[in-house]
Design a protein around this motif. Structure first.
Motif, PDB file in Angstrom:
ATOM      1  N   MET A   1     -37.749  16.968  90.608  1.00 31.97           N
ATOM      2  CA  MET A   1     -37.268  16.701  89.254  1.00 31.97           C
ATOM      3  C   MET A   1     -37.940  17.674  88.279  1.00 31.97           C
ATOM      4  O   MET A   1     -37.306  18.338  87.481  1.00 31.97           O
ATOM      5  CB  MET A   1     -37.788  15.305  88.912  1.00 31.97           C
ATOM      6  CG  MET A   1     -36.868  14.369  88.259  1.00 31.97           C
ATOM      7  SD  MET A   1     -37.781  12.793  88.227  1.00 31.97           S
ATOM      8  CE  MET A   1     -37.247  12.042  89.723  1.00 31.97           C
TER       9      MET A   1
ATOM     10  N   GLY B   1     -42.615   0.153  91.647  1.00 29.62           N
ATOM     11  CA  GLY B   1     -41.464   0.460  92.490  1.00 29.62           C
ATOM     12  C   GLY B   1     -41.844   1.031  93.830  1.00 29.62           C
ATOM     13  O   GLY B   1     -41.582   2.196  94.105  1.00 29.62           O
TER      14      GLY B   1
ATOM     15  N   SER C   1     -40.750   8.352 100.467  1.00 29.70           N
ATOM     16  CA  SER C   1     -41.499   7.276  99.806  1.00 29.70           C
ATOM     17  C   SER C   1     -40.872   5.905  99.971  1.00 29.70           C
ATOM     18  O   SER C   1     -41.545   4.945 100.349  1.00 29.70           O
ATOM     19  CB  SER C   1     -41.612   7.572  98.306  1.00 29.70           C
ATOM     20  OG  SER C   1     -42.270   8.780  98.093  1.00 29.70           O
ATOM     21  N   LYS C   2     -39.584   5.808  99.679  1.00 23.86           N
ATOM     22  CA  LYS C   2     -38.925   4.498  99.652  1.00 23.86           C
ATOM     23  C   LYS C   2     -38.395   4.140 101.051  1.00 23.86           C
ATOM     24  O   LYS C   2     -38.577   3.035 101.523  1.00 23.86           O
ATOM     25  CB  LYS C   2     -37.779   4.492  98.634  1.00 23.86           C
ATOM     26  CG  LYS C   2     -38.091   5.194  97.323  1.00 23.86           C
ATOM     27  CD  LYS C   2     -39.009   4.416  96.404  1.00 23.86           C
ATOM     28  CE  LYS C   2     -39.376   5.251  95.188  1.00 23.86           C
ATOM     29  NZ  LYS C   2     -40.162   4.565  94.201  1.00 23.86           N
TER      30      LYS C   2
ATOM     31  N   PHE D   1     -34.526   6.585  85.291  1.00 26.61           N
ATOM     32  CA  PHE D   1     -35.921   6.910  85.628  1.00 26.61           C
ATOM     33  C   PHE D   1     -36.529   7.706  84.468  1.00 26.61           C
ATOM     34  O   PHE D   1     -35.965   8.720  84.055  1.00 26.61           O
ATOM     35  CB  PHE D   1     -35.928   7.723  86.927  1.00 26.61           C
ATOM     36  CG  PHE D   1     -37.286   7.866  87.545  1.00 26.61           C
ATOM     37  CD1 PHE D   1     -38.033   6.748  87.869  1.00 26.61           C
ATOM     38  CD2 PHE D   1     -37.811   9.125  87.817  1.00 26.61           C
ATOM     39  CE1 PHE D   1     -39.291   6.881  88.453  1.00 26.61           C
ATOM     40  CE2 PHE D   1     -39.053   9.265  88.405  1.00 26.61           C
ATOM     41  CZ  PHE D   1     -39.796   8.136  88.711  1.00 26.61           C
TER      42      PHE D   1
ATOM     43  N   GLU E   1     -44.465   7.234  82.685  1.00 27.44           N
ATOM     44  CA  GLU E   1     -43.846   6.142  83.435  1.00 27.44           C
ATOM     45  C   GLU E   1     -44.704   4.912  83.159  1.00 27.44           C
ATOM     46  O   GLU E   1     -45.844   4.846  83.642  1.00 27.44           O
ATOM     47  CB  GLU E   1     -43.878   6.516  84.919  1.00 27.44           C
ATOM     48  CG  GLU E   1     -42.754   5.931  85.701  1.00 27.44           C
ATOM     49  CD  GLU E   1     -42.835   6.317  87.178  1.00 27.44           C
ATOM     50  OE1 GLU E   1     -42.527   5.472  87.997  1.00 27.44           O
ATOM     51  OE2 GLU E   1     -43.220   7.453  87.494  1.00 27.44           O
TER      52      GLU E   1
ATOM     53  N   TYR F   1     -36.921  11.754  83.820  1.00 29.82           N
ATOM     54  CA  TYR F   1     -35.832  12.689  83.473  1.00 29.82           C
ATOM     55  C   TYR F   1     -35.958  13.075  81.992  1.00 29.82           C
ATOM     56  O   TYR F   1     -36.040  14.255  81.645  1.00 29.82           O
ATOM     57  CB  TYR F   1     -34.442  12.074  83.678  1.00 29.82           C
ATOM     58  CG  TYR F   1     -34.148  11.480  85.042  1.00 29.82           C
ATOM     59  CD1 TYR F   1     -34.573  12.095  86.205  1.00 29.82           C
ATOM     60  CD2 TYR F   1     -33.401  10.307  85.153  1.00 29.82           C
ATOM     61  CE1 TYR F   1     -34.268  11.542  87.448  1.00 29.82           C
ATOM     62  CE2 TYR F   1     -33.091   9.750  86.383  1.00 29.82           C
ATOM     63  CZ  TYR F   1     -33.531  10.370  87.522  1.00 29.82           C
ATOM     64  OH  TYR F   1     -33.235   9.813  88.734  1.00 29.82           O
TER      65      TYR F   1
ATOM     66  N   GLY G   1     -40.873  13.085  95.965  1.00 26.61           N
ATOM     67  CA  GLY G   1     -39.592  13.591  95.451  1.00 26.61           C
ATOM     68  C   GLY G   1     -39.706  14.029  93.996  1.00 26.61           C
ATOM     69  O   GLY G   1     -38.964  14.889  93.524  1.00 26.61           O
ATOM     70  N   LYS G   2     -40.651  13.449  93.286  1.00 28.03           N
ATOM     71  CA  LYS G   2     -40.769  13.688  91.845  1.00 28.03           C
ATOM     72  C   LYS G   2     -40.915  15.165  91.463  1.00 28.03           C
ATOM     73  O   LYS G   2     -40.309  15.602  90.485  1.00 28.03           O
ATOM     74  CB  LYS G   2     -41.972  12.897  91.332  1.00 28.03           C
ATOM     75  CG  LYS G   2     -41.749  12.213  90.019  1.00 28.03           C
ATOM     76  CD  LYS G   2     -43.061  11.572  89.606  1.00 28.03           C
ATOM     77  CE  LYS G   2     -42.883  10.268  88.898  1.00 28.03           C
ATOM     78  NZ  LYS G   2     -44.188   9.632  88.651  1.00 28.03           N
TER      79      LYS G   2
ATOM     80  N   ILE H   1     -33.047   9.342  96.152  1.00 32.51           N
ATOM     81  CA  ILE H   1     -34.260   8.807  96.778  1.00 32.51           C
ATOM     82  C   ILE H   1     -34.016   7.414  97.390  1.00 32.51           C
ATOM     83  O   ILE H   1     -34.700   7.019  98.330  1.00 32.51           O
ATOM     84  CB  ILE H   1     -35.437   8.800  95.765  1.00 32.51           C
ATOM     85  CG1 ILE H   1     -36.788   8.699  96.462  1.00 32.51           C
ATOM     86  CG2 ILE H   1     -35.314   7.704  94.732  1.00 32.51           C
ATOM     87  CD1 ILE H   1     -37.471   9.964  96.762  1.00 32.51           C
ATOM     88  N   TYR H   2     -33.017   6.677  96.859  1.00 32.42           N
ATOM     89  CA  TYR H   2     -32.716   5.340  97.409  1.00 32.42           C
ATOM     90  C   TYR H   2     -31.487   5.348  98.325  1.00 32.42           C
ATOM     91  O   TYR H   2     -30.869   4.308  98.544  1.00 32.42           O
ATOM     92  CB  TYR H   2     -32.501   4.334  96.266  1.00 32.42           C
ATOM     93  CG  TYR H   2     -33.739   4.124  95.419  1.00 32.42           C
ATOM     94  CD1 TYR H   2     -34.794   3.333  95.872  1.00 32.42           C
ATOM     95  CD2 TYR H   2     -33.877   4.736  94.177  1.00 32.42           C
ATOM     96  CE1 TYR H   2     -35.943   3.154  95.113  1.00 32.42           C
ATOM     97  CE2 TYR H   2     -35.021   4.562  93.406  1.00 32.42           C
ATOM     98  CZ  TYR H   2     -36.050   3.774  93.884  1.00 32.42           C
ATOM     99  OH  TYR H   2     -37.183   3.602  93.133  1.00 32.42           O
TER     100      TYR H   2
HETATM  101  N1  PLP Z   1     -36.514   9.076  91.723  1.00 35.70           N
HETATM  102  C1  PLP Z   1     -36.426   7.788  91.395  1.00 35.70           C
HETATM  103  C2  PLP Z   1     -35.173   7.255  90.827  1.00 35.70           C
HETATM  104  C3  PLP Z   1     -37.535   6.935  91.593  1.00 35.70           C
HETATM  105  O1  PLP Z   1     -37.440   5.649  91.285  1.00 35.70           O
HETATM  106  C4  PLP Z   1     -38.717   7.505  92.108  1.00 35.70           C
HETATM  107  C5  PLP Z   1     -39.941   6.676  92.268  1.00 35.70           C
HETATM  108  O2  PLP Z   1     -40.090   5.616  91.756  1.00 35.70           O
HETATM  109  C6  PLP Z   1     -38.753   8.857  92.415  1.00 35.70           C
HETATM  110  C7  PLP Z   1     -37.631   9.609  92.228  1.00 35.70           C
HETATM  111  C8  PLP Z   1     -40.014   9.530  92.913  1.00 35.70           C
HETATM  112  O3  PLP Z   1     -40.328   9.240  94.208  1.00 35.70           O
HETATM  113  P1  PLP Z   1     -41.631   9.874  94.904  1.00 35.70           P
HETATM  114  O4  PLP Z   1     -42.621   8.771  95.002  1.00 35.70           O
HETATM  115  O5  PLP Z   1     -41.146  10.339  96.242  1.00 35.70           O
HETATM  116  O6  PLP Z   1     -42.122  10.999  94.079  1.00 35.70           O
END
Ligand code: PLP
Length: 389
Positions: A103, A38, A234-235, A124, A13, A127, A99-100, A204-205
């Motif tokens: 994934m 972000g 997180s967000k 993102f 990233e 992926y 959340g990551k 997540i958003y």
């Molecule tokens: N998914 C998307 C689209 C994101 O933009 C982000 C973080 O930037 C995440 C997941 C991951 O979030 P987290 O910080 O909860 O791991």
């Protein structure tokens, strides 16, 4: 040292790299405005912080079950059930550090060589990185500005083959701010209903949405059984540094993802989990306040960007990123990112940080004060006008 071959397929990233570069410039005394990273610029709401402090005092200093504290899994199941209008049992929930990992774990658990994975591009970056890492084949689904960064069911249908194992959706989207409508999702659901594939729906958003009600693919008949919802704190609650997120999926898959948690993290931080219960069950006014602030900043940044020669910017419908097309400047995205950091002292991200189809775009996070956004816009304007002369 000979690394395993898979390590050469792992991406990254670049937001973290640009942040490091911007910090290095700051260390030399430069004034940098950060629009690259972000994360909400707000502090975590007080009642959530207090819950974590209390939890530490109460002895939440030990391991928890790998899938999460039962009380948090229950609170998440209730929350997801209420917001997605589907029944959710706590056994379907796996709590993770952010959340990551959902994934990471979902792709690791489901995909291997020979499998194809359809994913949004620009999207993102993790992926594509993870699809490559596990040896599966990444199949980009191009998000176009002229479709407001959405896609038609026909475009998706063209990419599905008997080898498609997983389709990744992200709405509201990073980096484009695009949102899949109820009609888009209905068309996608109809398309995949009879196929043997799974959906990873990155939501997540979901709470940072400017119009209408959030819609999830999991709400459509027959889709919850084949969807992994990724969401987290997180967000929504400005908790990026706490590391707290979760996945909601069929119970059988949840047991396997839990095993990956046991093999990697053991569990998510106990006090953080207690804070998560307070976040979901406590007052939500702070979330509304943060979204209202993002809405105001969105107006400022979109108007400001559209006033810069060579920039064209749509109004994002969700998340907190502006994603202008910058082709009119005559510069490639990466070159503009570097120029703005060096000459304007504004940290942004090249659209190519989000995949090849991000060429021609720039991502600017508006999780920053209106004052800083205005200063950044002025500086960008001046630098771009100068290169045009
Ligand atoms: N998914 C998307 C689209 C994101 O933009 C982000 C973080 O930037 C995440 C997941 C991951 O979030 P987290 O910080 O909860 O791991």
């Amino acid at each position: 040292m000979q690394l395993a071959a898979r390590m050469h397929r792992l991406g990254t990233e670049t937001a973290f790299e640009v942040l490091a570069r911007a910090k290095a410039l700051e260390a030399q005394g430069r004034d940098i405005i950060h629009l690259e990273i972000g994360e909400p610029d707000f502090d975590t709401p007080r009642h959530i912080v207090d819950a974590a402090i209390q939890a530490l005092r109460d002895g939440y200093t030990h391991y928890t079950p790998s899938a999460g504290l039962p009380a948090l899994r229950e609170a998440i199941a209730e929350y997801v059930s209420r917001t997605r209008h589907i029944p959710v049992h706590p056994s379907q929930v796996v709590v993770t550090p952010g959340g990551k990992p959902i994934m990471f774990f979902a792709i690791l658990a489901l995909c291997e060589e020979g499998d194809e994975v359809i994913y949004p591009n620009p999207g993102f970056p993790i992926y594509e990185s993870m699809i490559n890492f596990v040896g599966a084949t990444p199949v980009p689904l191009r998000l176009r500005m002229d479709r407001e960064f959405s896609f038609s069911a026909d475009e998706l249908a063209d990419l599905i083959t008997p080898r498609t194992k997983l389709i990744i959706l992200n709405s509201p989207a990073n980096p484009t701010g695009g949102v899949l409508s109820q009609a888009d999702l209905a068309a996608i659901a109809a398309l995949v209903q009879d196929r043997d594939l799974m959906i990873l729906s990155d939501e997540i958003y979901s709470r940072i949405l400017y119009d209408g009600e959030f819609a999830s693919i999991a709400s459509f008949p027959g889709m919850a059984e084949r969807t992994i919802i990724l969401d987290g704190f997180s967000k929504t609650y400005a908790m990026t540094g706490w590391r707290l997120g979760y996945g909601v999926m069929p119970t059988d898959l949840a047991t396997h993802i839990t095993k990956l948690m046991t093999n990697s993290n053991s569990c998510t931080n106990a006090a953080t989990q207690m804070a998560g219960i307070q976040a979901l069950r406590g007052p939500q006014d702070d979330v509304d306040r943060m979204v209202a602030a993002f809405r105001e900043r969105r107006e400022v940044i979109v108007d400001g960007l559209n006033a810069i020669p060579g920039f064209r910017c749509l109004k994002p419908r969700g998340a907190f990123y502006a994603f202008p097309n910058i082709e009119g400047t005559g510069l490639r995205s990466k070159a503009l990112e570097e120029l703005l950091l060096e000459k304007a002292g504004v940290a942004t991200l090249s659209g190519t940080s989000f995949g090849a189809y991000g060429e021609g775009f720039l991502r600017l996070s508006y999780a920053n004060s209106v004052e800083n956004i205005r200063r950044a816009l002025e500086r960008i304007h001046d630098v771009v006008v100068k290169i045009a002369d």
